[in-house]
Design an enzyme around this catalytic site. Sequence first.
Site, PDB file in Angstrom:
ATOM      1  N   ASP A  23      -3.518  41.681  51.178  1.00 51.80           N
ATOM      2  CA  ASP A  23      -2.845  40.905  51.800  1.00 51.80           C
ATOM      3  C   ASP A  23      -3.148  42.359  52.962  1.00 51.80           C
ATOM      4  O   ASP A  23      -3.096  42.409  54.281  1.00 51.80           O
ATOM      5  CB  ASP A  23      -0.843  40.955  51.694  1.00 51.80           C
ATOM      6  CG  ASP A  23      -1.035  39.820  51.406  1.00 51.80           C
ATOM      7  OD1 ASP A  23      -0.232  38.927  51.740  1.00 51.80           O
ATOM      8  OD2 ASP A  23      -1.303  39.721  50.065  1.00 51.80           O
TER       9      ASP A  23
ATOM     10  N   THR B  60       0.349  33.755  50.109  1.00 53.44           N
ATOM     11  CA  THR B  60       0.644  34.983  48.493  1.00 53.44           C
ATOM     12  C   THR B  60       0.744  34.736  47.324  1.00 53.44           C
ATOM     13  O   THR B  60       0.126  35.027  46.528  1.00 53.44           O
ATOM     14  CB  THR B  60       1.477  36.299  49.158  1.00 53.44           C
ATOM     15  OG1 THR B  60       1.194  36.892  50.472  1.00 53.44           O
ATOM     16  CG2 THR B  60       0.838  37.341  47.944  1.00 53.44           C
TER      17      THR B  60
END
Length: 309
Positions: A51, A122
């Site tokens: 990320d 995620t």
Amino acid sequence: MASQTALVMRLLASAYSVAEKAGTIVRRVLHSGDLGIVEKTGANDLQTLADRLVQKSICASLSKSFPKITIIGEEDLPSEAVEEDLIETGMYDVILRKPCPEKYSILKEEELVVWVDPLDGTKEYTEGLLDHVTVLIGIAYRGKAIAGVINQPFYNYQMGADVTLGRTLWGMLGLGAFGFQLQDVPEGKRIVTTTRSHSNKLVIDAVQAMEPHDVIRVGGAGNKIIQLVEGKASAYVFASPGCKKWDTCAPEAILHAVGGKLTDMHGNAYCYDAGVKHMNSAGVLATLRNHQYYASRVPQAVLQALPSD
């Protein structure tokens, strides 16, 4: 050639190349074996090294080529120097050769807002559900999502060692969408795709109200929109806050480019101006066809619980 190409086409071509690099970073972090996971607000709201690196890569790369655009990313990262190997300055020539829709041909950098989700899905990434994972770069003008790029870093990951991993989808209003085969669900089938890890009574009630023949529960907003355009689902129903503008800007642009529709649960469009609140407070309802049918079936109790912005 690029210098004579409309600004928005150069930005989209750059976003494509940047998204491809992002996919490479996502795969590299996974293969390193150290995801660098931190919890943001809880176990269902995670951030990984991928990320962080991908957002730095996307924001630095686009800012370098287009210094006056506004970029809004999911991750709240400190300002710091970005390593040179994270910066991508290439532009996908296939997009540069496409004709720019006339209404977007003279846009300026300062009129555009780019919404970035460096790693959509995620939680699934950390759990090995790699087909759920996408990188999202959406471009908005006057509050409307007009173009978007979705990279699937692990597309084909279950097909064996000889296949090429990853693909990139892109689209623009007035031009169409590319990188996939547009398909409808089988005739007469209502297949709903919804959240895998953020369900609640409102979500369940809204899904059941659609009277689906089948329900698919997966992670990632980008992944769900891909299911719509590839004929695996007929509606994406998420009757809850939780999705943010960076989750929906790019997917909405691609969906709208092929005639689909993404709204809140009331059927109202979301606005992607730089100053809007990030949360999609009134949920998400997206379809490739028959949006009004699904919107008309949302229970009144759900609408009352999710006031439109």
